[in-house]
Design a protein around this motif. Structure first.
Motif: not given
Ligand SMILES: COc1cccc(CC(=N)NC(=O)c2cccnc2OC2CCNCC2)c1
Length: 389
Positions: A30-50
């Motif tokens: 396990x890693x400290x939560x501060x080391x978890x990537x805070x922002x979502x991964x990149x999608x191809x530009x025409x798509x967005x997370x929901x």
């Protein structure tokens, strides 16, 4: 074929099979939560997370329709799973669920839902250790967006969001072989409505068999035969929990149910999950339990039928009644409820009833996986006490 994505992940790798020097347990710490990537991964530009709010009827409908039209089909593309809205709401909202683990992808312009992946929290015992895990399910990419490599980024994003809740292991199933199954199950089918199953091509008329002989072969009594066999009720939750925990304790990997979990996962819900128990007429003890969930399939390209009504064996325990008689009573009540077929995997002690109760082997296998947890050695299906929806 190379598993480009899975070779980068903390999962058992094919090259490590048989290397008993590798310890059982987490592959990465396990890693400290501060080391978890805070922002979502990149999608191809025409798509967005929901994030899908499954308490919203409209959003539940969007997820339902995406899966209805784009989710798993059988090997011959004759059937496609058609989980109901009520089922999805139940499957995705167990006690302690995280809405952030219900992840969708929308096209930026049309706002249409084009992909989905989900996680739910579960306590799963591996050997003597109970591990908090995410159960990952319903990964679906719209048919028109296949081979755009969306699945790897969706898997990375749900992993990231699971890490943010300080959970580092997961469990999932697939019909395909990935690095590396903890066990591989065979699925079996018991005809309840053989004429429809043959008409839609799910089953074939046996050699030297007529239709009327086939109908007679699968005929069942009109009512369960076990005295004290009845539907489970809220008051039965403590007794069913005791029965299940005692039974599941014998398997190498199994769900660690508590009363809260049993109340959510096993109390009957119409057209979603059915559960029955045997209350001894003498002692009023709860001695046996059986359950199955409702998962219809759309019949693709048949002029006379649209839906295959299928029941899927869930958790079953027999301590006083013969397992054969208990499961035959499950077949009897599922036939009375209008199911066309009763499906089961060869997990737990299911193998002991499959042939005897006239199940036939399916044409595929279901592989079980753990993420970031190595088992010393793979399990036999009969050593697995975990049923994913
Ligand atoms: C009959 O309609 C189908 C529609 C889609 C796929 C399949 C074949 C198949 N893949 N079946 C199973 O995976 C299966 C067979 C017996 C019991 N559980 C199963 O899968 C469950 C558990 C994993 N998630 C899907 C439902 C059949």
């Amino acid at each position: 074929k190379t598993h480009k994505f899975w070779e980068t992940q903390p999962v058992g790798q094919f090259k490590d099979i048989g290397d008993t020097s590798l310890p059982e347990g987490p592959i990465e710490p396990a890693t400290p939560l501060s080391e978890v990537k805070q922002e979502p991964y990149n999608l191809p530009s025409v798509y967005e997370w929901t994030t899908c709010d499954m308490t919203s009827d409209d959003i539940c409908s969007e997820v339902y329709n995406l899966l209805k039209n784009n989710y798993v089909e059988d090997d011959e593309n004759m059937f496609r799973f058609n989980y109901s809205k009520e089922f999805l709401s139940w499957a995705l909202r167990p006690p302690g669920y995280y809405q952030s683990w219900h992840i969708g992808v929308r096209a930026k312009t049309s706002k249409k839902l084009v992909a989905f992946i989900s996680g739910i929290p579960a306590r799963i015992r591996v050997g003597e250790v109970v591990v908090k895990m995410a159960e990952i399910n319903f990964l679906c990419v719209h048919k028109k967006l296949r081979s755009k490599r969306l699945a790897p980024v969706m898997i990375k994003e749900v992993t990231r969001r699971v890490h943010l809740e300080n959970i580092w292991q997961a469990a999932y199933t697939a019909g395909v072989v990935l690095p590396t199954p903890i066990t591989t199950c065979q699925y079996w089918h018991r005809s309840l409505n053989p004429k429809k199953l043959i008409d839609v091509g799910f089953s074939r008329l046996g050699a030297r068999m007529t239709m009327s002989r086939t109908i007679k072969l699968y005929k069942l009594p009109e009512a369960p035969v076990t005295p004290g066999f009845r539907k489970m009720e809220l008051l039965d939750v403590p007794a069913v929990t005791r029965l299940l925990r005692n039974y599941l304790g014998q398997f190498g990997v199994a769900t660690d149910f508590d009363e809260n979990d049993v109340e959510h996962w096993l109390l009957p819900r119409e057209d979603v999950v059915d559960s029955y128990l045997v209350e001894s007429p003498e002692t009023h003890d709860v001695t046996d339990f059986c359950s199955f969930y409702t998962l219809p399939s759309t019949i693709l390209g048949n002029p006379n039928y649209t839906t295959l009504k299928a029941a899927y064996s869930y958790y079953n325990v027999a301590t006083q009644t013969s397992f054969l008689q208990l499961m035959n009573d499950a077949l009897i009540v599922s036939k009375q409820k209008g199911f066309d077929v009763f499906n089961a995997l060869d997990v737990m002690h299911n193998e002991s009833f499959l042939k005897e109760l006239k199940f036939g082997p399916g044409d595929g296998q279901l592989h079980y996986y753990l993420y970031n947890y190595r088992l010393r050695s793979a399990l036999k299906p009969s050593e697995l006490g975990l049923v994913l929806l």
